[in-house]
Design a protein around this motif. Structure first.
Motif, PDB file in Angstrom:
ATOM      1  N   GLN A 142       0.783  -1.238  -0.155  1.00 58.04           N
ATOM      2  CA  GLN A 142       0.244  -0.098   0.101  1.00 58.04           C
ATOM      3  C   GLN A 142       0.655   1.257   0.042  1.00 58.04           C
ATOM      4  O   GLN A 142       0.591   2.278  -0.568  1.00 58.04           O
ATOM      5  N   ASN A 143       2.083   1.131   0.524  1.00 58.67           N
ATOM      6  CA  ASN A 143       3.103   2.313   0.681  1.00 58.67           C
ATOM      7  C   ASN A 143       3.825   2.455  -0.629  1.00 58.67           C
ATOM      8  O   ASN A 143       4.517   3.437  -0.828  1.00 58.67           O
ATOM      9  N   VAL A 144       3.625   1.302  -1.319  1.00 53.51           N
ATOM     10  CA  VAL A 144       4.605   1.511  -2.602  1.00 53.51           C
ATOM     11  C   VAL A 144       4.026   1.749  -4.062  1.00 53.51           C
ATOM     12  O   VAL A 144       4.275   2.240  -4.860  1.00 53.51           O
ATOM     13  N   VAL A 145       2.478   1.347  -3.900  1.00 56.22           N
ATOM     14  CA  VAL A 145       1.742   1.245  -5.327  1.00 56.22           C
ATOM     15  C   VAL A 145       0.946   2.531  -5.372  1.00 56.22           C
ATOM     16  O   VAL A 145       0.091   2.759  -4.308  1.00 56.22           O
ATOM     17  N   LEU A 146       1.121   3.403  -6.389  1.00 57.16           N
ATOM     18  CA  LEU A 146      -0.001   4.791  -6.629  1.00 57.16           C
ATOM     19  C   LEU A 146      -0.505   4.515  -8.261  1.00 57.16           C
ATOM     20  O   LEU A 146       0.319   4.708  -8.958  1.00 57.16           O
ATOM     21  N   THR A 147      -1.656   4.225  -8.284  1.00 57.60           N
ATOM     22  CA  THR A 147      -2.324   4.078  -9.701  1.00 57.60           C
ATOM     23  C   THR A 147      -3.131   5.003 -10.030  1.00 57.60           C
ATOM     24  O   THR A 147      -3.636   5.088 -11.462  1.00 57.60           O
ATOM     25  N   LYS A 148      -3.623   5.892  -9.170  1.00 60.03           N
ATOM     26  CA  LYS A 148      -4.760   6.728  -9.365  1.00 60.03           C
ATOM     27  C   LYS A 148      -4.277   8.424  -8.864  1.00 60.03           C
ATOM     28  O   LYS A 148      -3.470   8.293  -7.901  1.00 60.03           O
ATOM     29  N   PRO A 149      -4.551   9.362  -9.723  1.00 60.62           N
ATOM     30  CA  PRO A 149      -5.165   9.232 -10.919  1.00 60.62           C
ATOM     31  C   PRO A 149      -4.515   8.691 -12.116  1.00 60.62           C
ATOM     32  O   PRO A 149      -4.959   8.266 -13.256  1.00 60.62           O
ATOM     33  N   ALA A 150      -3.101   8.277 -12.071  1.00 64.33           N
ATOM     34  CA  ALA A 150      -2.221   7.671 -13.053  1.00 64.33           C
ATOM     35  C   ALA A 150      -1.271   6.901 -12.459  1.00 64.33           C
ATOM     36  O   ALA A 150      -0.747   7.298 -11.268  1.00 64.33           O
ATOM     37  N   PRO A 151      -0.697   5.959 -12.995  1.00 65.12           N
ATOM     38  CA  PRO A 151       0.507   5.241 -12.381  1.00 65.12           C
ATOM     39  C   PRO A 151       1.681   5.970 -12.310  1.00 65.12           C
ATOM     40  O   PRO A 151       2.001   6.689 -12.902  1.00 65.12           O
ATOM     41  N   ALA A 152       2.171   5.717 -11.056  1.00 68.62           N
ATOM     42  CA  ALA A 152       3.461   6.607 -10.856  1.00 68.62           C
ATOM     43  C   ALA A 152       4.516   5.559 -10.637  1.00 68.62           C
ATOM     44  O   ALA A 152       4.446   4.406 -10.438  1.00 68.62           O
ATOM     45  N   PRO A 153       5.865   5.785 -11.309  1.00 71.32           N
ATOM     46  CA  PRO A 153       7.023   5.140 -11.347  1.00 71.32           C
ATOM     47  C   PRO A 153       7.331   4.580  -9.932  1.00 71.32           C
ATOM     48  O   PRO A 153       7.325   5.574  -9.163  1.00 71.32           O
ATOM     49  N   ILE A 154       7.981   3.411  -9.883  1.00 70.16           N
ATOM     50  CA  ILE A 154       8.650   2.934  -8.718  1.00 70.16           C
ATOM     51  C   ILE A 154      10.173   2.664  -8.793  1.00 70.16           C
ATOM     52  O   ILE A 154      10.408   2.656  -9.678  1.00 70.16           O
TER      53      ILE A 154
END
Length: 503
Positions: free
Chosen positions: A172-184
């Protein structure tokens, strides 16, 4: 002029000709193009300056944020290096059960192959800063891999486990898909043979890649709206400004063609009002001059008839018959000259309203009359009509046809479209005209030797009258010798007067 002077002058004129070919012909189009081009150039220059400054600021922000992130990653690496190898999976499991930390941590036997996000300037800046900081904080790291990847199907373990396969609480602290996917950001550091530490985290600004992009959707939309507003206002203002000029142009054209036009309103800008006043004053002076000219010629004709008639009566009192005949000839010639001058004024200034003229009907009647008189005239129907003054145009064509019949005997008439114009061609099969006499042929009272021999009663006014009538219609009278022999007169009427005949 020296040759180098001509070359220099030609080089100066070329940019103007180049611009004239590119720009629209109308003033409205040119002003709109220039103003829109100016706004576009201003926007492009502003975007370039803003993008350069924003990119420099974005690099500083990314370096600063990445340095703090790399220090945190260095602490995690040193912590796992301090643990025995068999304790590391246990600590990782505890982190996951606690709900995860800023970093997604895993230990693999070999580095995981990552599909990167490609070459991006800010990403390269961040990777270089992370590598530098980690090397400074943990100098005993032998091997280090740093990359950015998208979260979808991102491998986490060397056994094929991906980020999508892991429970949501762990990532949950790593993935961000909204409003758009964020690079990791992925950091893989070797802690020993067959022991690689895997760290995954988001940047402090997850969408840092967009911070240096000048063409964001909001900015492009705002500039498009501003350009559209400028274009709309430009068209409205320029049209409002140039509409009086169009009215002035129409009035000048109508006045040149002898049409009656209402007075132009003295409204608009100061410059236009002054122009309208100057045009109205000029039109009034020209009308006064034309009216005075007509009155002058009419007065001269009227006043000279009485003394001419009186002289003719007195010549009858002469006893010498030869002298009496000579006086009669001179007086007849003087009377003919007065009538010809008056005819020149009246025939070149026939006050009519333009109407649609069917050329086949007009020329057909003239051809039939000529054939009844015993002349050889040929004419092919064209199915065309033209907007002109009927009597004036008939007078012009009649003068040219009469000249052709006098000097050429056999005559050919043709009507043909020339682009947007229409041409009426009268060709005879006579001796033609010397080339040096073509320029002065339509001047009043100019007659050639063979013309005097074949038509002694003429005065050389027919071509001049025809040319005046054609020019009053905005057209042109072309006189030349036909390549196959004979003389050719061509009446060319402009496109504004050309109308195809409806079938």
């Amino acid at each position: 002029m020296p040759s180098h002077g001509r070359v220099e002058m030609t080089s100066r004129l070329r940019p103007g000709r180049w611009l004239a070919r590119i720009l629209p012909p109308s003033l409205l189009g040119r002003l709109v193009v220039v103003m829109v081009a100016g706004v576009l150039l201003t926007q492009l220059a502003g975007n370039w300056l803003w993008a350069t400054q924003r990119h420099a600021e974005a690099e500083v922000e990314v370096r600063t944020a990445t340095q703090h992130l790399a220090h945190s990653a260095s602490k995690v690496v040193r912590f796992f290096l301090s643990l025995p190898a068999n304790y590391r999976p246990l600590i990782i499991q505890q982190f996951r059960e606690m709900g995860g930390t800023r970093f997604l941590v895993n230990v693999n036997r070999a580095p995981v192959e990552i599909a990167g996000i490609g070459e991006q300037a800010l990403a390269e800046v961040a990777k270089a800063q992370v590598r530098t900081t980690l090397k400074e904080d943990v100098p005993n790291l032998s091997k280090l891999r740093i990359d950015f990847a998208w979260p979808d199907h991102l491998p986490v373990s060397d056994d094929g486990t991906t980020l999508n396969d892991m429970p949501e609480g762990w990532v949950q602290n790593v993935v961000l898909t909204k409003p758009a996917p964020a690079p990791i950001l992925l950091i893989q550091a070797e802690m020993g043979p067959g022991n690689w530490l895997y760290l995954a985290t988001l940047m402090p600004n997850p969408y840092f890649l967009d911070s240096g992009n000048p063409l964001t959707r909001d900015r492009v939309l705002l500039q498009a709206l501003s350009l559209g507003a400028v274009l709309l206002l430009c068209i409205l203002v320029v049209r409002w400004t140039t509409r009086p000029l169009a009215a002035l142009s129409e009035a000048a054209t109508a006045f040149g063609n002898g049409e009656r036009m209402p007075e132009l309103p003295e409204t608009g800008s100061r410059e236009f009002v002054n122009t309208v006043r100057a045009f109205s004053a000029m039109r009034e002076r020209i009308n006064r001059y034309i009216a005075d000219r007509e009155r002058l010629f009419v007065s001269i004709s009227h006043d000279l008839r009485t003394p001419i008639m009186r002289l003719k009566l007195r010549t009858e009192l002469l006893d010498d018959e030869q002298l009496r005949d000579e006086f009669h000839e001179d007086l007849d010639e003087l009377e003919m000259m007065v009538k010809g001058a008056l005819q020149t004024v009246k025939d070149s200034d026939i006050h009519e309203n333009p109407t649609e003229i069917r050329l086949d009907a007009l020329l057909g009647r003239m051809v039939r009359d000529a054939r009844l008189a015993g002349h050889q005239v040929s004419f092919t129907a064209s199915g065309l009509s033209v907007a002109a003054k009927p009597l004036a145009l008939k007078r012009a064509i009649g003068n040219l046809l009469n000249n052709a019949l006098h000097y050429g005997k056999q005559v050919e008439l043709a009507v043909e479209p020339r682009g947007t114009n229409i041409a009426i061609v009268i060709r005879d099969h006579g001796p033609g005209v010397p080339p040096e006499a073509l320029d002065s042929l339509a001047e009043p009272y100019v007659r050639l030797d063979h013309g005097r021999e074949q038509n002694s009663s003429g005065m050389g006014l027919g071509l001049g009258i025809a040319r005046g009538i054609v020019q009053a219609h905005g057209g042109e009278l072309l006189l030349d010798n036909h390549p196959e022999g004979g003389f050719r007169a061509t009446i060319v009427l402009p496109g504004a007067a050309f109308t195809p005949l409806d079938n």
